[in-house]
Structure formats: structure tokens, C-alpha cells
Design an enzyme around this catalytic site. Structure first.
Site, mmCIF file in Angstrom:
data_model
loop_
_atom_site.group_PDB
_atom_site.id
_atom_site.type_symbol
_atom_site.label_atom_id
_atom_site.label_comp_id
_atom_site.label_asym_id
_atom_site.label_seq_id
_atom_site.Cartn_x
_atom_site.Cartn_y
_atom_site.Cartn_z
ATOM 1 N N SER A 124 22.646 32.713 41.697
ATOM 2 C CA SER A 124 21.959 33.614 40.771
ATOM 3 C C SER A 124 20.462 33.339 40.788
ATOM 4 C CB SER A 124 22.503 33.341 39.369
ATOM 5 O OG SER A 124 21.670 33.917 38.397
ATOM 6 N N TYR A 148 25.071 27.197 32.346
ATOM 7 C CA TYR A 148 25.495 28.152 33.391
ATOM 8 C C TYR A 148 24.597 28.020 34.621
ATOM 9 C CZ TYR A 148 25.643 32.503 36.031
ATOM 10 O OH TYR A 148 25.701 33.412 37.058
ATOM 11 N N LYS A 152 25.177 26.612 38.748
ATOM 12 C CA LYS A 152 24.802 27.271 40.007
ATOM 13 C C LYS A 152 23.942 26.332 40.862
ATOM 14 C CE LYS A 152 26.888 31.220 39.396
ATOM 15 N NZ LYS A 152 28.151 31.432 40.118
HETATM 16 P P1 NAD Z 1 33.227 38.513 36.440
HETATM 17 O O1 NAD Z 1 33.454 37.663 35.250
HETATM 18 O O2 NAD Z 1 33.470 39.980 36.313
HETATM 19 O O3 NAD Z 1 34.094 37.984 37.671
HETATM 20 C C1 NAD Z 1 34.399 36.608 37.858
HETATM 21 C C2 NAD Z 1 35.908 36.508 38.005
HETATM 22 O O4 NAD Z 1 36.264 35.141 38.212
HETATM 23 C C3 NAD Z 1 36.669 36.991 36.764
HETATM 24 O O5 NAD Z 1 37.605 37.983 37.147
HETATM 25 C C4 NAD Z 1 37.357 35.725 36.237
HETATM 26 O O6 NAD Z 1 38.619 36.027 35.671
HETATM 27 C C5 NAD Z 1 37.458 34.873 37.501
HETATM 28 N N1 NAD Z 1 37.486 33.427 37.253
HETATM 29 C C6 NAD Z 1 36.649 32.688 36.489
HETATM 30 N N2 NAD Z 1 36.998 31.397 36.543
HETATM 31 C C7 NAD Z 1 38.068 31.307 37.363
HETATM 32 C C8 NAD Z 1 38.884 30.222 37.803
HETATM 33 N N3 NAD Z 1 38.687 28.974 37.406
HETATM 34 N N4 NAD Z 1 39.912 30.491 38.655
HETATM 35 C C9 NAD Z 1 40.156 31.761 39.068
HETATM 36 N N5 NAD Z 1 39.423 32.808 38.680
HETATM 37 C C10 NAD Z 1 38.381 32.583 37.842
HETATM 38 O O7 NAD Z 1 31.736 38.238 36.952
HETATM 39 P P2 NAD Z 1 30.886 38.979 38.071
HETATM 40 O O8 NAD Z 1 29.773 39.687 37.410
HETATM 41 O O9 NAD Z 1 31.773 39.701 38.995
HETATM 42 O O10 NAD Z 1 30.261 37.707 38.781
HETATM 43 C C11 NAD Z 1 30.800 37.155 39.970
HETATM 44 C C12 NAD Z 1 29.996 35.919 40.361
HETATM 45 O O11 NAD Z 1 28.632 36.294 40.533
HETATM 46 C C13 NAD Z 1 30.004 34.803 39.313
HETATM 47 O O12 NAD Z 1 30.082 33.572 39.980
HETATM 48 C C14 NAD Z 1 28.678 34.966 38.623
HETATM 49 O O13 NAD Z 1 28.219 33.758 38.094
HETATM 50 C C15 NAD Z 1 27.799 35.446 39.767
HETATM 51 N N6 NAD Z 1 26.625 36.197 39.294
HETATM 52 C C16 NAD Z 1 26.794 37.317 38.521
HETATM 53 C C17 NAD Z 1 25.694 38.002 38.047
HETATM 54 C C18 NAD Z 1 25.847 39.211 37.165
HETATM 55 O O14 NAD Z 1 24.879 39.589 36.504
HETATM 56 N N7 NAD Z 1 26.999 39.868 37.137
HETATM 57 C C19 NAD Z 1 24.385 37.561 38.363
HETATM 58 C C20 NAD Z 1 24.249 36.438 39.171
HETATM 59 C C21 NAD Z 1 25.379 35.765 39.641
HETATM 60 N N1 UFG Z 2 17.849 42.959 27.115
HETATM 61 C C1 UFG Z 2 17.577 43.628 25.944
HETATM 62 N N2 UFG Z 2 18.623 43.912 25.122
HETATM 63 C C2 UFG Z 2 19.913 43.583 25.406
HETATM 64 C C3 UFG Z 2 20.172 42.910 26.616
HETATM 65 C C4 UFG Z 2 19.109 42.603 27.440
HETATM 66 O O1 UFG Z 2 16.431 43.948 25.641
HETATM 67 O O2 UFG Z 2 20.817 43.868 24.593
HETATM 68 C C5 UFG Z 2 16.741 42.686 28.061
HETATM 69 C C6 UFG Z 2 16.523 41.215 28.361
HETATM 70 O O3 UFG Z 2 15.658 40.646 27.437
HETATM 71 C C7 UFG Z 2 15.955 41.295 29.786
HETATM 72 C C8 UFG Z 2 16.645 42.517 30.395
HETATM 73 O O4 UFG Z 2 17.077 43.288 29.286
HETATM 74 O O5 UFG Z 2 14.582 41.547 29.742
HETATM 75 C C9 UFG Z 2 17.835 42.177 31.251
HETATM 76 O O6 UFG Z 2 18.745 41.359 30.520
HETATM 77 P P1 UFG Z 2 20.198 41.007 31.056
HETATM 78 O O7 UFG Z 2 20.856 40.172 30.009
HETATM 79 O O8 UFG Z 2 20.880 42.237 31.500
HETATM 80 O O9 UFG Z 2 19.899 40.160 32.367
HETATM 81 P P2 UFG Z 2 19.128 38.772 32.537
HETATM 82 O O10 UFG Z 2 18.076 39.003 33.569
HETATM 83 O O11 UFG Z 2 18.700 38.193 31.260
HETATM 84 O O12 UFG Z 2 20.296 37.841 33.100
HETATM 85 C C10 UFG Z 2 21.043 38.196 34.258
HETATM 86 C C11 UFG Z 2 22.437 37.572 34.187
HETATM 87 C C12 UFG Z 2 22.328 36.084 34.217
HETATM 88 C C13 UFG Z 2 21.557 35.656 35.410
HETATM 89 C C14 UFG Z 2 20.199 36.344 35.433
HETATM 90 C C15 UFG Z 2 19.439 36.025 36.691
HETATM 91 O O13 UFG Z 2 23.086 37.952 32.995
HETATM 92 O O14 UFG Z 2 23.612 35.526 34.298
HETATM 93 O O15 UFG Z 2 20.386 37.764 35.392
HETATM 94 O O16 UFG Z 2 20.174 36.395 37.793
HETATM 95 F F1 UFG Z 2 21.375 34.331 35.350
#
Ligand code: NAD
Ligand code: UFG
Length: 335
Positions: A124, A148, A152
Site C-alpha cells: 500500500s 496496518y 505492510k
Molecule cells: P478485502 O477485505 O475486500 O479483501 C481481503 C480478503 O482477505 C477478504 O475477503 C478477507 O475475508 C480475506 N482475508 C483476510 N484475512 C484472511 C486470512 N487470514 N485468511 C484468509 N483470508 C483472509 O480488501 P481489498 O480491498 O480487496 O484488499 C486486498 C489487499 O490489498 C489487502 O491486503 C489490502 O491491505 C491491500 N490494499 C487495499 C487497498 C484498498 O484501498 N482497498 C489499498 C492498499 C492495499
Molecule cells: N475522506 C473524507 N471523508 C470520508 C472518507 C475519506 O473526507 O468519509 C477523505 C480523506 O480525508 C482523504 C480522502 O478522502 O483525503 C481519501 O480517503 P480514504 O479513506 O478513501 O483513503 P486514504 O487515502 O485515507 O486511505 C487508503 C486506504 C488505506 C491505505 C491508503 C494508502 O484506505 O488502507 O489509502 O494506500 F493505506
């Protein structure tokens, strides 16, 4: 000869499953359904007209994990499984360290045992902490301010050490910026359980009438309109980047880290305005205090992925809003 998708029932993993199948790969999906529903797996099968094995197991259960590798012919792993809520990780750090770090250690232990050494890992942009400048390139200093983000960072370091110990591993660390959008069919999408933490699902829930108004976290950042700027990337573009990373591993030894973003930053109000245009709905909002730990501006330098992977995000912010909205309208209660 299958690709194992851990966390394949989740938001990004389910989209990766569709694109991998579309490109002719065979897949095996594993998920403990702690943050997802089995329905997403059914929808992937329905969308692609393809059957594939699904295992409801936890990465912490190393015995069951071992059985999957024994049973299936796995050649590479896309590792999405993990917990991802920043706020929850502050309250429950041990859960996050155990689930994300121990889960990954189990996975790579079993991969090593079965000599499966091609791995694509979901990291991330949070590992850049509060960067001094933008765009953010892969060589920027790393830091994390919450458990979190630390999981990572720790996993990235574990993977680097693993490679130092055995250079037959081929690893891609992908640092995502802000994944949004959904499959254009409206059949799979992001399904947050409870109140959404992220901006896009919050906006779609306001638009559909599930929530009264958006809270905008701060309007005095050093940005054009004062609200936070992020690099939103369509989830389908993001997973296409994973498939490019997988091909890259097949052809190149080593461990490489790539940013996956569009390279363009949009503010909270840009997103609100684009969403309004697409949905024809009003999005009432109120400016409130900054969210603790938030940064002002974050967007990617995408040159490395462009050069080495031959990958670039293609979809516009309007398309991201369109697909998120279609998913929300057609699935008002999620799966
Ligand atoms: P998500 O929660 O929709 O998907 C993750 C999946 O992993 C879920 O279905 C959950 O049930 C499963 N899971 C969690 N722990 C587990 C375990 N111990 N064993 C088996 N399954 C398990 O999240 P996502 O948005 O699809 O994110 C996928 C990956 O990308 C994550 O590692 C997350 O940290 C990373 N990531 C996501 C974002 C974002 O904004 N969505 C940003 C940066 C990184
Ligand atoms: N924001 C609002 N109101 C809300 C939610 C978010 O104003 O209800 C704003 C935040 O302050 C930020 C922007 O919208 O400026 C985006 O916020 P998100 O929560 O959607 O995303 P972030 O960039 O804060 O975080 C995301 C993931 C994290 C990851 C990060 C960097 O949720 O897990 O991107 O990859 F770590």
C-alpha cells in the site's frame, strides 16, 4: 497449473479472479470470508462462465493451506488476504500483526515447501508515510504510523530478506494508491461491512440514501480547494497491473517494487463533483475536523510500472464513479 488467489473473495481479489480467467489463466481461490461473502465467488463464476476451486480457509491454519498446495498444481500466488482497516488496526494491533504478518509467513513457508516461488504481494502507498513531495516514487523513504501500515512494511522487509536468502524467488511488491470503481457489469464490487472507512463507498451510500451526508475531513490542506488529494485508480486497471507483474515474474528473476496508481491526484471535492455528474444525485456534505493520521496530498510516480511492466492505468475518474455507482444501484445492500 493454477494461480492461487488469497483473499480472492474480497474487493480486489474478486476482480483479479475475473481478469485472470479472462486472460486464460486457471485459478484457485482461498478466503476465510472474514471480510467478504461467498456470493462474490459465485458471481465471478457466473460472470466468467468458469468453475474453479474455492477453499474457505484461514492463512493462520497452515495445515489446511498445505493441503491446498498438495492437491492443486499451483505455480504462482497473488496474495491479497489481509485485514485493512487503519482505525481498527490501532484498536486491535495484535489481530492485525497476527493475521497479516503470521498469515503471510505461513503462506511463504508452504510456498517454499512446494517450491512455488512466484509471488505478487498487495502492499500500500501507506508505506510512504507523510511524503515530503509528490509524485511519490518507489525509492522514497518508508515509514508507517499505524499497525496496518506497519504490517505492510514488515511484510515487504520479510520478502526482501527471503529473496536475499534464496534468489530463486521472484517477487513483485505492488504498492496500491486508492482503488475504487467496480466491474463494469455491476455484478462485483466493494462490499464494506458496516460504516465505510473510505471515501468512494461512503459517497455511493449517501447517493443511494443509506447515509445522510458525507463528512469531509478537513478543508485547509495545502491543495487547490483545501481538501485531501489522492490518486484514485479503477480496480480493473489495478488488477491488470497484477497480471503484467505476474508475466514480468515469469520472465525476470528478482524482487521488484511497483507503484500502482494513475499518477494524477484528485481532491475530495473533485470526487464529489464527478460523482454528482454521473449519478445525477446531490451529495450533501459537511466539512469536519481532519481525520487523525491523514496526509494532504498523495499521488504516484508511475514511471517504473510503465517502463518495466508496460502498464498504465486507463480509466478516468468519471468511469470510476460510473462503475462504483452502477454497483451500488444494482446491489443496494451489497452481496
Ligand atoms: P478485502 O477485505 O475486500 O479483501 C481481503 C480478503 O482477505 C477478504 O475477503 C478477507 O475475508 C480475506 N482475508 C483476510 N484475512 C484472511 C486470512 N487470514 N485468511 C484468509 N483470508 C483472509 O480488501 P481489498 O480491498 O480487496 O484488499 C486486498 C489487499 O490489498 C489487502 O491486503 C489490502 O491491505 C491491500 N490494499 C487495499 C487497498 C484498498 O484501498 N482497498 C489499498 C492498499 C492495499
Ligand atoms: N475522506 C473524507 N471523508 C470520508 C472518507 C475519506 O473526507 O468519509 C477523505 C480523506 O480525508 C482523504 C480522502 O478522502 O483525503 C481519501 O480517503 P480514504 O479513506 O478513501 O483513503 P486514504 O487515502 O485515507 O486511505 C487508503 C486506504 C488505506 C491505505 C491508503 C494508502 O484506505 O488502507 O489509502 O494506500 F493505506
Amino acid at each position: 497449473m493454477s494461480i492461487l488467489i488469497t483473499g480472492g473473495a474480497g474487493f480486489i481479489g474478486s476482480h483479479a479472479a475475473v481478469e485472470l480467467l479472462k486472460d486464460g489463466y486457471e485459478i484457485v481461490v482461498l478466503d476465510n470470508l472474514s471480510n467478504s461473502k461467498i456470493e462474490s465467488v459465485n458471481r465471478v463464476k457466473e460472470l466468467t462462465g468458469t468453475e474453479f476451486p474455492f477453499f474457505d480457509i484461514d492463512l493462520l491454519d497452515i495445515q489446511s493451506l498445505d493441503e491446498i498446495f498438495l492437491k492443486e498444481k499451483i505455480t504462482a500466488v497473488m496474495h491479497f488476504a489481509g485485514l485493512k482497516a487503519v482505525g481498527e488496526s490501532v484498536e486491535l494491533p495484535l489481530l492485525y500483526y497476527n493475521n497479516n504478518v503470521t498469515g503471510t509467513l505461513n503462506l511463504i513457508e508452504v510456498m517454499k515447501k512446494y517450491d512455488v516461488k512466484n509471488l505478487v504481494f498487495s502492499s500500500s502507498a501507506t508505506v510512504y508515510g507523510n511524503p515530503n513531495q509528490v509524485p511519490i516514487s518507489e525509492s522514497f523513504p518508508l515509514s508507517a504510523t499505524n499497525p496496518y501500515g506497519k504490517t505492510k512494511l514488515m511484510i515487504e522487509e520479510i520478502l526482501q530478506d527471503l529473496y536475499v536468502s534464496d534468489d530463486s524467488w521472484r517477487i513483485s511488491i505492488l504498492r496500491y494508491f486508492n482503488p475504487v470503481g467496480a466491474h463494469e457489469s455491476g455484478r462485483i464490487g466493494e462490499n464494506p461491512l458496516g460504516t465505510p472507512n473510505n471515501l468512494m463507498p461512503y459517497i455511493t451510500q449517501v447517493a443511494i440514501g443509506n447515509r445522510e451526508e458525507l463528512q469531509v475531513f478537513g478543508d485547509d490542506y495545502n491543495t487547490e480547494d483545501g481538501t485531501g488529494v489522492r490518486d484514485y485508480i479503477h480496480v480493473v486497471d489495478l488488477v491488470k497491473g497484477h497480471i503484467k507483474a505476474l508475466s514480468y515474474l515469469e520472465e525476470n528473476e528478482g524482487i521488484e517494487t511497483f507503484n500502482l496508481g494513475t499518477g494524477t491526484g484528485y481532491s475530495v471535492l473533485d470526487l464529489v463533483n464527478n460523482f454528482k455528474e454521473v449519478s445525477k444525485k446531490d451529495i450533501p456534505y459537511k466539512v469536519v475536523d481532519k481525520r487523525p493520521g491523514d496526509i494532504g496530498i498523495c499521488y504516484a510516480d508511475t514511471e517504473k510500472a510503465e517502463k518495466l511492466l508496460g502498464w498504465q492505468a486507463e480509466k478516468t475518474l468519471l468511469q470510476m464513479c460510473q462503475d462504483s455507482w452502477k454497483w451500488q444501484v444494482e446491489n443496494p445492500e451489497g452481496y
